[in-house]
Design an enzyme around this catalytic site. Structure first.
Site, PDB file in Angstrom:
ATOM      1  N   HIS A 246      16.570 -22.226  47.616  1.00 32.42           N
ATOM      2  CA  HIS A 246      16.050 -22.728  46.036  1.00 32.42           C
ATOM      3  C   HIS A 246      16.657 -24.337  46.122  1.00 32.42           C
ATOM      4  O   HIS A 246      17.481 -24.775  46.510  1.00 32.42           O
ATOM      5  CB  HIS A 246      16.916 -21.844  44.960  1.00 32.42           C
ATOM      6  CG  HIS A 246      18.316 -22.098  44.734  1.00 32.42           C
ATOM      7  ND1 HIS A 246      18.921 -23.023  44.383  1.00 32.42           N
ATOM      8  CD2 HIS A 246      19.177 -21.143  45.121  1.00 32.42           C
ATOM      9  CE1 HIS A 246      20.393 -22.767  43.906  1.00 32.42           C
ATOM     10  NE2 HIS A 246      20.592 -21.435  44.819  1.00 32.42           N
ATOM     11  N   ASP A 258      24.771 -25.563  47.736  1.00 29.58           N
ATOM     12  CA  ASP A 258      24.092 -24.696  46.761  1.00 29.58           C
ATOM     13  C   ASP A 258      23.051 -25.365  46.211  1.00 29.58           C
ATOM     14  O   ASP A 258      23.151 -25.736  44.889  1.00 29.58           O
ATOM     15  CB  ASP A 258      25.093 -24.008  45.991  1.00 29.58           C
ATOM     16  CG  ASP A 258      24.498 -22.787  45.074  1.00 29.58           C
ATOM     17  OD1 ASP A 258      23.373 -22.454  45.451  1.00 29.58           O
ATOM     18  OD2 ASP A 258      25.125 -22.284  44.125  1.00 29.58           O
ATOM     19  N   GLU A 292      16.567 -20.879  40.140  1.00 30.33           N
ATOM     20  CA  GLU A 292      17.423 -19.622  40.904  1.00 30.33           C
ATOM     21  C   GLU A 292      18.484 -19.568  39.897  1.00 30.33           C
ATOM     22  O   GLU A 292      19.036 -18.281  39.597  1.00 30.33           O
ATOM     23  CB  GLU A 292      17.879 -19.845  42.476  1.00 30.33           C
ATOM     24  CG  GLU A 292      18.445 -18.527  42.962  1.00 30.33           C
ATOM     25  CD  GLU A 292      19.721 -18.685  42.750  1.00 30.33           C
ATOM     26  OE1 GLU A 292      20.758 -17.708  42.872  1.00 30.33           O
ATOM     27  OE2 GLU A 292      20.528 -19.654  42.213  1.00 30.33           O
ATOM     28  N   GLU A 293      19.230 -20.620  39.758  1.00 29.27           N
ATOM     29  CA  GLU A 293      20.583 -20.558  38.986  1.00 29.27           C
ATOM     30  C   GLU A 293      20.505 -19.827  37.657  1.00 29.27           C
ATOM     31  O   GLU A 293      21.390 -19.320  37.026  1.00 29.27           O
ATOM     32  CB  GLU A 293      21.399 -21.784  38.910  1.00 29.27           C
ATOM     33  CG  GLU A 293      21.386 -22.522  40.160  1.00 29.27           C
ATOM     34  CD  GLU A 293      22.618 -21.911  41.114  1.00 29.27           C
ATOM     35  OE1 GLU A 293      23.069 -20.913  40.736  1.00 29.27           O
ATOM     36  OE2 GLU A 293      22.794 -22.473  42.147  1.00 29.27           O
ATOM     37  N   ASP A 320      21.185 -18.570  51.125  1.00 28.32           N
ATOM     38  CA  ASP A 320      21.508 -19.103  49.772  1.00 28.32           C
ATOM     39  C   ASP A 320      23.000 -18.737  49.803  1.00 28.32           C
ATOM     40  O   ASP A 320      23.695 -18.509  48.603  1.00 28.32           O
ATOM     41  CB  ASP A 320      20.982 -18.701  48.607  1.00 28.32           C
ATOM     42  CG  ASP A 320      21.303 -19.113  47.373  1.00 28.32           C
ATOM     43  OD1 ASP A 320      22.110 -20.397  47.332  1.00 28.32           O
ATOM     44  OD2 ASP A 320      21.326 -18.849  46.297  1.00 28.32           O
ATOM     45  N   HIS A 391      29.115 -24.431  42.578  1.00 22.80           N
ATOM     46  CA  HIS A 391      28.859 -24.414  41.082  1.00 22.80           C
ATOM     47  C   HIS A 391      30.035 -25.637  40.574  1.00 22.80           C
ATOM     48  O   HIS A 391      30.344 -25.447  39.325  1.00 22.80           O
ATOM     49  CB  HIS A 391      29.077 -23.136  40.403  1.00 22.80           C
ATOM     50  CG  HIS A 391      28.020 -22.331  40.470  1.00 22.80           C
ATOM     51  ND1 HIS A 391      27.627 -21.066  39.634  1.00 22.80           N
ATOM     52  CD2 HIS A 391      27.026 -22.350  41.513  1.00 22.80           C
ATOM     53  CE1 HIS A 391      26.547 -20.515  40.263  1.00 22.80           C
ATOM     54  NE2 HIS A 391      26.126 -21.215  41.321  1.00 22.80           N
TER      55      HIS A 391
END
Lengths: 429, 24
Positions: A246, A258, A292-293, A320, A391
């Site tokens: 992503h 990420d 995606e998140e 991922d 994140h």
């Protein structure tokens, strides 16, 4: 000699470090790329242009409406028993506080069960979730549902210990979900260190008062795009092998890990195969998912839009969960397919990437297809430290390693090519 | 080189195993 040629060109030949260099150029140019931002759309345009420039085929994007949540300024301050700024990050989809913030007494719980037990004492308070980290999959429910569970008991806000096994005082954001029929209260993550400290304070009988200010806002959904590029199949172009990652990220750090690493691993696999003049029998398709998140939004839209094509998806791959030193693949499908993959990975003994584990749990966007019985795989890699960075502001280009990306690309491109080129389709139910 | 113990457990046809081996 196809696989040896791929390995050689990536490890010592003229394609060495191209995944790292192309990713670094992209990350340095755009930084983080949250869904709904102009920056993500610029990043998508960049990938479309690069794909054309590097000779990929059928380059295009497919539109999808995505959530548009904007963090704004935010802070959490411990007022009592002493003054301290608490490092924090609002959680995606959270509402903001009133302009002057929320100042309230806080109560610390270690679990949803403890929250139930002290329900009578929660009304009007900020609830701090100091849950123990067991695994991401098991512990992430506290990030997802803390606000709704606490709101049911009359809490005014929640602060959640970051979902990470290791902390250098870093808060880790992520998406959260409000249940229907509960008051939407502001919710943010704090660091593991601060969460532990607040628990100790409470256990000593000290009264905790916190001031929370958040400007978070949710706007109308915005148009974004999945990014698609291909090497058209030479003999069975209607049959497709998907490689994916992503392109969006959180709005902190750089999203290099990420999922910049995963997206570029997939995309550059096609670029290097094209450069080497390798055209398989089936079509190789790189898909760079959007949003995606926010809950696999791009993937859901793509699966829906391509429903008629589903039976032609021969094998689907997504990375991922880190692009550290690769070990092999994580696979979902019937046992015969695992055997085919083991045979393919045995071609990669020289780079020690021969392991096949089950299931393919590092590929959230492909789960819709996997659940329909389409075989697929995610990257098995030395990802022990993945959730240290996940994140957070620490997800930067420094997490990525050129040599690991060379090896991962050799594995990813070789598997994708061989699966797309062998006579037999990948076995499925 | 693919006829190791792991692969011997599999039910894929020998001709497919040979085909895959040819990509080395």
């Amino acid at each position: 000699t196809v696989v040896n040629r791929i390995i050689h060109s990536l490890l010592v030949g003229d394609l060495q470090n191209t995944t790292y260099r192309r990713l670094a150029e992209f990350i340095d140019k755009f930084g983080n790329r949250i869904a709904g931002s102009e920056n993500l759309e610029n990043a998508i345009d960049y990938m479309l242009n690069k794909s054309v420039e590097l000779g990929l085929e059928n380059v295009h994007s497919e539109e999808v409406y995505v959530p548009h949540w904007v963090r704004g300024n935010e802070s959490a301050v411990l007022i009592q028993p002493r003054y301290q700024n608490l490092n924090m990050l609002g959680l995606g989809s959270s509402v903001g506080t009133p302009v002057d913030g929320i100042t309230a007494e806080a109560v610390v719980v270690d679990s949803f069960e403890e929250l139930e037990n002290i329900a009578a004492h929660v009304y009007g308070k900020i609830v701090i979730f100091n849950e123990r980290y067991i695994s991401y999959g098991e512990t992430v429910k506290y990030r997802q549902f803390a606000a709704s569970k606490a709101a049911e008991q009359g809490a005014v806000a929640t602060l959640v210990r970051s979902i990470t096994p290791f902390s250098l005082n870093t808060p880790h954001t992520g998406w959260q979900d409000y249940s229907d029929n509960v008051t939407k209260i502001p919710t943010a993550c704090i660091t593991a260190e601060d969460s532990h400290m607040l628990r100790r304070m409470q256990d000593r009988g000290e009264r905790i008062i916190i001031k929370l200010k958040m400007e978070a806002q949710t706007f109308s959904p915005k148009l974004s795009r999945n990014t698609i590029a291909e090497i058209k199949g030479g003999e069975k172009p209607e049959k497709v092998v998907v490689v994916s990652g992503h392109l969006d990220s959180w709005d902190v750090g750089e999203g290099a890990m990420d999922d910049g690493g995963g997206a570029f691993l997939s995309w550059n696999s096609l670029v290097i195969l094209k450069y080497l003049g390798l055209r398989p029998k089936r079509t190789l398709r790189a898909i760079l998912w959007t949003a995606e998140e926010e809950g696999l939004v791009g993937a859901q839209a793509y699966v829906k839009a391509h429903k008629n094509e589903t039976q032609n998806f021969n094998f689907v791959m997504e990375s991922d969960e880190g692009t550290f030193t690769p070990l092999g693949l994580k696979y979902t499908g019937i046992p015969d397919g695992k055997c085919v993959l083991e045979a393919i990975l045995s071609l990669l003994k020289d780079i020690n990437t021969t392991t096949v584990e089950e299931p393919a749990d590092g590929g959230p966007d492909i789960t819709f297809w996997l659940s329909e019985g389409i075989p697929g795989a995610s990257l098995l890699n030395r990802a022990e430290s993945y959730f240290w960075y996940h994140h957070s502001a620490a997800d930067t280009m420094d997490v990525e390693d050129p040599e690991a990306l060379n090896l991962a690309t050799a594995l990813w491109a070789s598997v994708a090519y061989v699966v797309a080129d062998i006579t037999a389709d990948m076995p499925r139910k | 080189t693919i006829f190791n113990n792991e692969v011997n457990q599999c039910t894929i046809p020998p001709e497919l195993q040979k085909e895959i081996a040819s990509y080395k």
